[in-house]
Write an enzyme that holds these catalytic residues in place. Structure first.
Site, PDB file in Angstrom:
ATOM      1  N   HIS A   1       6.615   3.365  -5.149  1.00 13.17           N
ATOM      2  CA  HIS A   1       7.035   4.687  -4.676  1.00 13.17           C
ATOM      3  C   HIS A   1       6.006   5.159  -3.672  1.00 13.17           C
ATOM      4  CE1 HIS A   1       7.802   9.144  -4.970  1.00 13.17           C
ATOM      5  NE2 HIS A   1       8.880   8.606  -4.437  1.00 13.17           N
TER       6      HIS A   1
ATOM      7  N   ASP B   1       4.975   7.991  -0.761  1.00 14.88           N
ATOM      8  CA  ASP B   1       5.120   9.284  -0.102  1.00 14.88           C
ATOM      9  C   ASP B   1       4.118   9.261   1.036  1.00 14.88           C
ATOM     10  OD1 ASP B   1       6.903  10.504  -2.039  1.00 14.88           O
ATOM     11  OD2 ASP B   1       5.183  10.686  -3.365  1.00 14.88           O
TER      12      ASP B   1
ATOM     13  N   LEU C   1      -8.911   2.881   3.401  1.00 16.91           N
ATOM     14  CA  LEU C   1      -8.202   2.624   4.650  1.00 16.91           C
ATOM     15  C   LEU C   1      -7.329   1.383   4.492  1.00 16.91           C
ATOM     16  CD1 LEU C   1     -10.993   3.228   7.310  1.00 16.91           C
ATOM     17  CD2 LEU C   1      -9.039   4.706   6.795  1.00 16.91           C
TER      18      LEU C   1
ATOM     19  N   LYS D   1      -1.683   7.492  -6.492  1.00  8.00           N
ATOM     20  CA  LYS D   1      -0.869   8.505  -7.156  1.00  8.00           C
ATOM     21  C   LYS D   1      -0.990   8.405  -8.670  1.00  8.00           C
ATOM     22  CE  LYS D   1       3.295   8.729  -5.484  1.00  8.00           C
ATOM     23  NZ  LYS D   1       4.575   8.442  -4.809  1.00  8.00           N
TER      24      LYS D   1
ATOM     25  N   THR E   1      -4.066   7.485 -11.725  1.00  9.80           N
ATOM     26  CA  THR E   1      -5.486   7.242 -11.954  1.00  9.80           C
ATOM     27  C   THR E   1      -5.698   5.766 -12.291  1.00  9.80           C
ATOM     28  OG1 THR E   1      -5.767   9.493 -12.757  1.00  9.80           O
ATOM     29  CG2 THR E   1      -7.487   7.912 -13.345  1.00  9.80           C
TER      30      THR E   1
ATOM     31  N   GLN F   1      -2.723  -2.767  -0.611  1.00  9.33           N
ATOM     32  CA  GLN F   1      -3.369  -2.513   0.679  1.00  9.33           C
ATOM     33  C   GLN F   1      -2.810  -3.441   1.757  1.00  9.33           C
ATOM     34  OE1 GLN F   1      -7.526  -3.623   1.238  1.00  9.33           O
ATOM     35  NE2 GLN F   1      -7.884  -1.695   2.314  1.00  9.33           N
TER      36      GLN F   1
END
Length: 165
Positions: free
Chosen positions: A18, A20, A49, A67, A69, A84
């Site tokens: 998911h 955003d 990054l 999003k 922990t 990544q």
């Protein structure tokens, strides 16, 4: 526009992705959010990054925010590894395909929220789902999709997959 907003959900099971994201100019609210995300790290939320490989950050510069922990080294490795790689490739491919204009690579930044379920285990699925979700979210953001009209027209055309969780 100083801010474009995108969202996408791809996949299934614990590896579901998911995304955003916000895309905007460095000197606007997205630029501020970008800088704050890099400067405001906290335990379990290691923002990073997006890089194609070490020493090769994507353009537009993209910061990934967790999003969920991260509580184990395994979760951190999934964020710093397959997720990544997927986000970075999706950004680069979006520029290469003209979804994000190449000439705006230095003016724009992206803040990308990434969800990785704590029980996710299949790194290939994590990669593939996050790649597709990021590509979809970028395309939606840059096209201004969905429109208010589309949202209204489709508000009763299906259910959210996590509605009952």
């Amino acid at each position: 526009m100083s801010m474009f907003v995108g969202e996408a959900l791809v996949g299934e099971g614990n590896e579901v992705a998911h995304i955003d994201l916000l895309i905007g100019s460095k000197d606007g609210p997205v630029g501020t959010a970008f800088a704050n995300a890099l400067a405001s790290q906290s335990a379990g939320h290691s923002n990073l990054l997006a890089v194609v490989r070490p020493n090769l950050a994507v353009k537009p510069a993209t910061v990934m925010i967790t999003k969920v922990t991260l509580k184990t080294i395994g979760q951190a490795v999934q964020m710093f590894g397959p997720a990544q790689t997927a986000v970075a490739k999706a950004v680069v491919d979006s520029v290469a395909e003209g979804i994000i204009p190449k000439d705006q690579g230095e003016e724009l930044v992206i803040v990308c929220g990434v969800f990785i379920h704590p029980k996710a285990a299949d790194n290939k699925k994590i990669h593939d789902y996050n790649y597709e979700a990021t590509k979809q979210a970028i395309a939606s953001a840059m096209a201004g999709k969905p429109t208010a009209e589309e949202t209204i027209a489709q508000r009763d055309a299906g259910e959210h997959p996590f509605k009952n969780f």
